[in-house]
Scaffold this motif. Structure first.
Motif, PDB file in Angstrom:
ATOM      1  N   ASP A   1       0.859  -1.184   0.000  1.00 23.75           N
ATOM      2  CA  ASP A   1       0.000   0.000   0.000  1.00 23.75           C
ATOM      3  C   ASP A   1       0.898   1.239   0.000  1.00 23.75           C
ATOM      4  OD1 ASP A   1       1.101  -0.360   2.498  1.00 23.75           O
ATOM      5  OD2 ASP A   1      -0.541   0.657   3.527  1.00 23.75           O
ATOM      6  N   SER A   2       2.142   1.072  -0.391  1.00 24.27           N
ATOM      7  CA  SER A   2       3.120   2.154  -0.289  1.00 24.27           C
ATOM      8  C   SER A   2       3.360   2.818  -1.639  1.00 24.27           C
ATOM      9  CB  SER A   2       4.440   1.570   0.238  1.00 24.27           C
ATOM     10  OG  SER A   2       5.474   2.504   0.106  1.00 24.27           O
TER      11      SER A   2
ATOM     12  N   GLN B   1      11.905   9.419   1.787  1.00 25.79           N
ATOM     13  CA  GLN B   1      10.874   8.445   2.155  1.00 25.79           C
ATOM     14  C   GLN B   1      11.124   7.976   3.580  1.00 25.79           C
ATOM     15  OE1 GLN B   1      11.922   5.664  -1.287  1.00 25.79           O
ATOM     16  NE2 GLN B   1      11.390   4.145   0.264  1.00 25.79           N
ATOM     17  N   GLY B   2      10.280   7.079   4.081  1.00 27.06           N
ATOM     18  CA  GLY B   2      10.346   6.698   5.494  1.00 27.06           C
ATOM     19  C   GLY B   2      11.709   6.209   5.947  1.00 27.06           C
ATOM     20  N   ARG B   3      12.345   5.369   5.142  1.00 27.47           N
ATOM     21  CA  ARG B   3      13.618   4.775   5.578  1.00 27.47           C
ATOM     22  C   ARG B   3      14.729   5.814   5.669  1.00 27.47           C
ATOM     23  NH1 ARG B   3      13.329   0.515   0.927  1.00 27.47           N
ATOM     24  NH2 ARG B   3      11.162   0.989   1.387  1.00 27.47           N
TER      25      ARG B   3
ATOM     26  N   GLU C   1      14.484   6.937   9.060  1.00 30.55           N
ATOM     27  CA  GLU C   1      15.069   5.906   9.937  1.00 30.55           C
ATOM     28  C   GLU C   1      16.597   5.984   9.909  1.00 30.55           C
ATOM     29  OE1 GLU C   1      13.123   2.596   8.140  1.00 30.55           O
ATOM     30  OE2 GLU C   1      11.407   2.720   9.501  1.00 30.55           O
TER      31      GLU C   1
ATOM     32  N   PHE D   1      10.160  -3.095  11.742  1.00 33.15           N
ATOM     33  CA  PHE D   1       9.869  -3.146  10.312  1.00 33.15           C
ATOM     34  C   PHE D   1      11.209  -3.422   9.623  1.00 33.15           C
ATOM     35  CE2 PHE D   1       9.308  -1.345   6.067  1.00 33.15           C
ATOM     36  CZ  PHE D   1       8.325  -2.200   5.656  1.00 33.15           C
TER      37      PHE D   1
ATOM     38  N   ARG E   1      10.707   3.124  20.321  1.00 32.51           N
ATOM     39  CA  ARG E   1       9.961   3.414  19.088  1.00 32.51           C
ATOM     40  C   ARG E   1       8.626   2.677  19.084  1.00 32.51           C
ATOM     41  NH1 ARG E   1       9.366   0.191  14.656  1.00 32.51           N
ATOM     42  NH2 ARG E   1       8.894   1.205  12.673  1.00 32.51           N
TER      43      ARG E   1
ATOM     44  N   ASN F   1       3.255  -3.017  11.069  1.00 30.10           N
ATOM     45  CA  ASN F   1       3.179  -3.576   9.719  1.00 30.10           C
ATOM     46  C   ASN F   1       3.334  -5.101   9.715  1.00 30.10           C
ATOM     47  OD1 ASN F   1       3.809  -4.336   7.048  1.00 30.10           O
ATOM     48  ND2 ASN F   1       4.572  -2.307   6.553  1.00 30.10           N
TER      49      ASN F   1
ATOM     50  N   ASP G   1       6.739   5.983  14.810  1.00 28.36           N
ATOM     51  CA  ASP G   1       6.640   5.776  13.368  1.00 28.36           C
ATOM     52  C   ASP G   1       5.162   5.883  13.036  1.00 28.36           C
ATOM     53  OD1 ASP G   1       6.274   4.745  10.807  1.00 28.36           O
ATOM     54  OD2 ASP G   1       7.801   3.206  11.023  1.00 28.36           O
TER      55      ASP G   1
ATOM     56  N   ARG H   1       4.257   7.668   1.878  1.00 30.09           N
ATOM     57  CA  ARG H   1       3.762   6.801   0.809  1.00 30.09           C
ATOM     58  C   ARG H   1       2.502   6.048   1.228  1.00 30.09           C
ATOM     59  NH1 ARG H   1       7.715   5.785  -3.002  1.00 30.09           N
ATOM     60  NH2 ARG H   1       6.930   3.687  -3.369  1.00 30.09           N
ATOM     61  N   LYS H   2       2.178   6.108   2.520  1.00 26.17           N
ATOM     62  CA  LYS H   2       1.006   5.359   3.008  1.00 26.17           C
ATOM     63  C   LYS H   2      -0.146   6.329   3.278  1.00 26.17           C
ATOM     64  CE  LYS H   2       3.581   1.375   4.310  1.00 26.17           C
ATOM     65  NZ  LYS H   2       3.038   0.039   4.314  1.00 26.17           N
TER      66      LYS H   2
ATOM     67  N   MET I   1       2.679 -10.029  -1.157  1.00 25.05           N
ATOM     68  CA  MET I   1       4.078  -9.968  -0.705  1.00 25.05           C
ATOM     69  C   MET I   1       4.346 -11.007   0.380  1.00 25.05           C
ATOM     70  SD  MET I   1       6.223  -6.889   1.093  1.00 25.05           S
ATOM     71  CE  MET I   1       5.981  -5.596  -0.098  1.00 25.05           C
TER      72      MET I   1
ATOM     73  N   ARG J   1       0.951 -11.282   2.517  1.00 30.16           N
ATOM     74  CA  ARG J   1       0.275 -10.002   2.729  1.00 30.16           C
ATOM     75  C   ARG J   1      -0.384  -9.539   1.444  1.00 30.16           C
ATOM     76  NH1 ARG J   1       3.496  -4.419   3.982  1.00 30.16           N
ATOM     77  NH2 ARG J   1       3.696  -4.364   1.739  1.00 30.16           N
TER      78      ARG J   1
HETATM   79  N1  F0G Z   1       7.786   2.249   8.621  1.00 29.54           N
HETATM   80  C1  F0G Z   1       6.732   1.481   8.327  1.00 29.54           C
HETATM   81  C2  F0G Z   1       5.761   1.123   9.385  1.00 29.54           C
HETATM   82  C3  F0G Z   1       6.541   1.046   7.006  1.00 29.54           C
HETATM   83  O1  F0G Z   1       5.503   0.289   6.725  1.00 29.54           O
HETATM   84  C4  F0G Z   1       7.472   1.409   6.021  1.00 29.54           C
HETATM   85  C5  F0G Z   1       7.336   0.947   4.646  1.00 29.54           C
HETATM   86  C6  F0G Z   1       8.567   2.201   6.384  1.00 29.54           C
HETATM   87  C7  F0G Z   1       8.688   2.610   7.706  1.00 29.54           C
HETATM   88  C8  F0G Z   1       9.593   2.622   5.394  1.00 29.54           C
HETATM   89  O2  F0G Z   1       9.082   3.630   4.593  1.00 29.54           O
HETATM   90  O3  F0G Z   1       9.096   2.638   2.290  1.00 29.54           O
HETATM   91  O4  F0G Z   1       8.826   5.095   2.652  1.00 29.54           O
HETATM   92  O5  F0G Z   1      11.002   4.011   3.051  1.00 29.54           O
HETATM   93  N2  F0G Z   1       6.581   0.038   4.269  1.00 29.54           N
HETATM   94  C9  F0G Z   1       6.388  -0.394   2.895  1.00 29.54           C
HETATM   95  C10 F0G Z   1       5.520  -1.618   2.842  1.00 29.54           C
HETATM   96  C11 F0G Z   1       7.638  -0.542   2.114  1.00 29.54           C
HETATM   97  O6  F0G Z   1       5.379  -2.172   1.731  1.00 29.54           O
HETATM   98  O7  F0G Z   1       4.919  -2.006   3.835  1.00 29.54           O
HETATM   99  P1  F0G Z   1       9.528   3.856   3.055  1.00 29.54           P
END
Ligand code: F0G
Length: 482
Positions: free
Chosen positions: A58-59, A106-108, A111, A131, A188, A194, A223, A265-266, A387, A411
């Motif tokens: 769903d990203s 993006q999220g990572r 991180e 995650f 955290r 997820n 997060d 992205r979510k 996935m 998933r």
């Molecule tokens: N944290 C959570 C809870 C996530 O689900 C994800 C990404 C990230 C961090 C990382 O973020 O992709 O923008 O770099 N989840 C995607 C997934 C990849 O398919 O569940 P990101």
């Protein structure tokens, strides 16, 4: 939104309509078999021309609203000082209550920065559950151990516990005692978890974690990639919150964290991310590294257009018909499968319908990548790309030994506002056929295995050529076509 039908049942109905569509095709089973073989039984390596319903994630694949497109078009493209960034910062303040914010690509990336600055090499970071990218950064960038202090209920795939994403408070106290405050980088909380199947934590739990962090002067990082969905579950499931709005719940949750980050992205339905806080000193520690790894302070590696759309997405994500649109579809999906005796994670979570592969194909030994096999089998029989979230998604340990995942899940993600109930009905039918023919599914073995995040690019093969046998059985029942 949920509509009560005249027969007493409930139906999730969409509170949006399609104004632009994309054509998709369903290729015949024989072609799907060829495609998955070429992809090394790894759904990440399929091409979209071979996919009917793309439920990998769903990203970054959610439908943006018309107003988000307007935000996209109206963006101010300056390298520095763009007004679009300042409008975005206003939305962060209004929706989450934070004064300071920085975008990341993006999220990572968030991180990466957080573990670089706040994790303690040789120490630990505590989380309700990991995650993949989070754990990778805590261990590789931060040099810390990633402690997952979930409650026992979290790993029970069949459960009625409303908050399986809770942190176990006693385990948290014990961990602080064992490691000592100085060695813990931060605590955290992932809203919703997820890899546990999109399971939420309760506000009560979050408040208890906050209290303990205060007692020990520990940083609490949230997060919030799926915060509006966690808030929707609190609204639906937690006593005392039924008369609050999603907007109020989101703000209350955010108010309990020292640092907040998300993958945009979510919930915000764009491509990007950000880190936010009310603590200037904490943000100042991150700031020097932002232009180094991401981009200048007013874009942080995102395109200004995406930031324009994110501003709108952030405000829209607290609308209950947006926060709940996937959740209600997932509930419909999960409850139907559960009613048919097909093993799924319950209660239904956010982001996806999770099939419990360990129960679905209980004859496959743990060394043969249970969830990977089921995910490939689902593709062969339906053209649906799901996935693997199991042992393939868990890298080997430092000595190269296999680490068996807590859960083996297939998933089936529900991107927001993209698919309909008839798509879900189609998958339910194909899963039922697959369940009746599950003995045909066998294990997988690696033929090429990258050293980190192997699930992205790793290639596998079907033991005993089971893919062909499953495909042939499917073609026999469905007239050689779909
Ligand atoms: N944290 C959570 C809870 C996530 O689900 C994800 C990404 C990230 C961090 C990382 O973020 O992709 O923008 O770099 N989840 C995607 C997934 C990849 O398919 O569940 P990101």
């Amino acid at each position: 939104m949920i509509i009560k039908l005249s027969n007493g049942k409930e139906l999730p109905v969409e509170m949006h309509k399609a104004r632009m569509v994309q054509k998709i095709t369903l290729t015949p089973a024989e072609e799907r078999l060829k495609a998955i073989q070429e992809a090394g039984y790894n759904t990440f390596l399929l091409k979209t021309k071979d996919i009917y319903l793309d439920m990998l994630t769903d990203s970054g694949v959610n439908a943006m609203s018309d107003n988000q497109f307007a935000g996209f078009m109206n963006a101010d493209d300056a390298y520095a000082g763009s007004m679009t960034f300042y409008e975005f910062a206003d939305a962060v303040k209004d929706v989450l209550g934070y004064q300071y914010v920085m975008n990341v690509h993006q999220g990572r990336a968030a991180e990466h920065l957080l573990s670089k600055i706040f994790a303690k090499p040789g120490g630990a970071v505590i989380t309700n559950y990991h995650f993949t990218t989070t754990k990778g950064h805590i261990e590789l960038t931060g040099g810390s151990a990633c402690l997952e202090l979930y409650a026992d209920e979290a790993l029970k795939t069949k459960s009625t516990h409303p908050f399986k994403g809770n942190m176990d408070i006693q385990r948290l106290k014990d961990a602080i005692k064992k490691w000592g405050r100085e060695k813990i980088g931060y605590v955290r909380m992932e809203a919703t978890t997820n890899l546990l199947g999109g399971q939420p934590f309760s506000m009560e739990n979050l408040k208890e974690v906050r209290k303990i962090c205060d007692q020990h002067n520990l940083l609490l990082v949230m997060d919030g990639s799926l915060i509006s969905e966690n808030a929707y579950f609190i609204w639906k499931r937690e006593k005392g919150y039924e008369n609050k709005t999603i907007a109020e719940i989101v703000k209350e949750m955010a108010g309990l964290a020292d640092i907040f980050y998300l993958s945009g992205r979510k919930n915000t339905c764009v491509r990007g991310g950000f880190i936010a806080s009310n603590k200037k000193d904490l943000m100042e520690k991150l700031e020097p590294w932002l232009p180094f790894y991401e981009g200048f302070y007013t874009y942080g590696g995102m395109s200004m257009r995406e930031i324009g759309a994110m501003t709108v997405g952030l405000r829209e994500m607290v609308d209950p018909s947006v926060a709940g649109c996937s959740i209600e579809q997932i509930k419909y999906f999960v409850e139907k499968l559960d009613g048919m005796g097909i093993p799924v994670v319950t209660p239904p979570g956010g982001l996806a319908c999770h099939v419990d592969a360990r129960k679905f194909v209980s004859h496959i030994p743990k060394e043969q990548y249970i969830a990977g096999a089921l995910t490939a089998a689902l593709y062969i029989t339906s053209g649906v790309r799901a996935m693997e979230r199991g042992t393939i998604s868990t890298d080997r340990d430092k000595d190269g030994k296999e680490v068996y995942a807590d859960l083996e899940l297939t998933r089936i993600a529900l991107p927001r506002r993209v698919y309909t109930i008839s798509h879900i009905e189609y998958i339910i039918d194909r899963l039922q056929w697959l369940y009746n023919n599950r003995e045909l599914i066998k294990g997988l073995k690696f033929v090429s295995e990258p050293p980190v995040l192997r699930f992205f690019l790793g290639k596998l093969d079907a033991l005993d050529n089971w893919g062909r046998k499953l495909g042939d059985a499917f073609k026999k029942d469905f007239g050689g076509n779909w």
